[in-house]
Design a protein around this motif. Structure first.
Motif, PDB file in Angstrom:
ATOM      1  N   LEU A   1       0.554  -1.251   0.047  1.00  0.00           N
ATOM      2  CA  LEU A   1      -0.073  -0.125   0.075  1.00  0.00           C
ATOM      3  C   LEU A   1       0.845   1.277   0.034  1.00  0.00           C
ATOM      4  O   LEU A   1       0.785   2.071  -0.980  1.00  0.00           O
ATOM      5  N   GLY A   2       1.743   1.469   1.074  1.00  0.00           N
ATOM      6  CA  GLY A   2       2.764   2.396   1.066  1.00  0.00           C
ATOM      7  C   GLY A   2       3.944   2.612   0.400  1.00  0.00           C
ATOM      8  O   GLY A   2       4.438   3.800   0.239  1.00  0.00           O
TER       9      GLY A   2
ATOM     10  N   CYS B   1       7.168   0.051   3.897  1.00  0.00           N
ATOM     11  CA  CYS B   1       7.078  -1.439   4.808  1.00  0.00           C
ATOM     12  C   CYS B   1       7.402  -2.576   4.366  1.00  0.00           C
ATOM     13  O   CYS B   1       8.503  -3.083   4.257  1.00  0.00           O
ATOM     14  N   ARG B   2       6.314  -3.350   3.773  1.00  0.00           N
ATOM     15  CA  ARG B   2       6.178  -4.477   3.252  1.00  0.00           C
ATOM     16  C   ARG B   2       7.099  -4.720   2.016  1.00  0.00           C
ATOM     17  O   ARG B   2       7.791  -5.635   1.957  1.00  0.00           O
TER      18      ARG B   2
ATOM     19  N   HIS C   1       3.541   8.280   0.489  1.00  0.00           N
ATOM     20  CA  HIS C   1       4.973   8.575   0.915  1.00  0.00           C
ATOM     21  C   HIS C   1       5.954   8.544  -0.214  1.00  0.00           C
ATOM     22  O   HIS C   1       7.219   8.274   0.166  1.00  0.00           O
TER      23      HIS C   1
HETATM   24  P1  4NP Z   1       3.075  -0.699   3.587  1.00  0.00           P
HETATM   25  O1  4NP Z   1       2.404  -0.202   4.845  1.00  0.00           O
HETATM   26  O2  4NP Z   1       1.854  -0.820   2.674  1.00  0.00           O
HETATM   27  O3  4NP Z   1       3.636  -2.114   4.000  1.00  0.00           O
HETATM   28  O4  4NP Z   1       4.249   0.250   3.250  1.00  0.00           O
HETATM   29  C1  4NP Z   1       1.875   1.222   5.077  1.00  0.00           C
HETATM   30  C2  4NP Z   1       2.445   2.104   5.295  1.00  0.00           C
HETATM   31  C3  4NP Z   1       1.813   3.432   5.275  1.00  0.00           C
HETATM   32  C4  4NP Z   1       0.449   3.242   5.143  1.00  0.00           C
HETATM   33  C5  4NP Z   1      -0.302   2.072   5.358  1.00  0.00           C
HETATM   34  C6  4NP Z   1       0.535   1.026   5.035  1.00  0.00           C
HETATM   35  N1  4NP Z   1      -0.282   4.570   5.454  1.00  0.00           N
HETATM   36  O5  4NP Z   1      -1.517   4.545   5.571  1.00  0.00           O
HETATM   37  O6  4NP Z   1       0.258   5.563   5.521  1.00  0.00           O
END
Ligand code: 4NP
Length: 163
Positions: free
Chosen positions: A17-18, A21-22, A54
């Protein structure tokens, strides 16, 4: 498939999503794995987010620190998936069902070809019997280690499936 030096590179895009992280963790785990196997020159590896919040940022420091403890360096900067990715990457690997649906929707509305093979990274799991890579962003520190554990498993499985 054997990796011959004359072969075209295989391109892999990890998507969450962002993109802080993953998917940056999955990207760094995959980069370390192919380095260890001497396959670096056979691949193009990247990551992206379905969201735009981000863009340009380094990965979340909690994820970078958890990864560094395993000697995994997360160096990527966040970017958003775009229509060109569907023409340029052999594999687009989603971290969870929601990412997968968002990628499919974007493909329907914007992609010009059916080139990329879009899959969920957890289709390649063997040890961790979980269907999705859980989003660790709003949770505690232990969530980041858990994500790294299940990604090490499924990223290995992905490489084995194409090697
Ligand atoms: P990712 O985690 O998808 O693993 O990078 C997230 C990072 C930020 C957000 C959601 C998930 N956010 O809502 O800002």
């Amino acid at each position: 498939m054997k990796f011959e030096t004359h072969m075209k590179k295989i391109s892999v895009l990890f998507v969450c999503l962002g993109n802080i992280c993953r998917s940056p963790a999955a990207e760094a785990i995959f980069i370390k794995l192919i380095e260890r196997k001497g396959l670096t020159d056979s691949f193009i590896v990247d990551s992206a987010g379905t969201g735009s919040w981000h863009i340009g940022k380094k990965a979340d420091s909690r994820m970078r620190i958890a990864a560094e403890r395993r000697n995994i360096n997360i160096l990527s900067r966040a970017r958003q998936i775009n229509s060109k990715d569907f023409d340029e990457f052999n594999y687009i690997l989603a971290m969870d069902d929601s990412n997968f649906r968002n990628i499919q929707d974007l493909k329907k509305s914007e992609a010009s070809t059916d080139f990329a093979s879009i899959k969920k990274i957890q289709d390649f799991r063997s040890v961790f019997n979980v269907k999705e890579v859980p989003d660790p962003y709003f949770g505690g520190d232990e969530g980041f280690d858990y994500v790294l554990d299940i990604l090490e498993d499924s990223v290995n499985g992905f490489l084995e499936s194409i090697a």
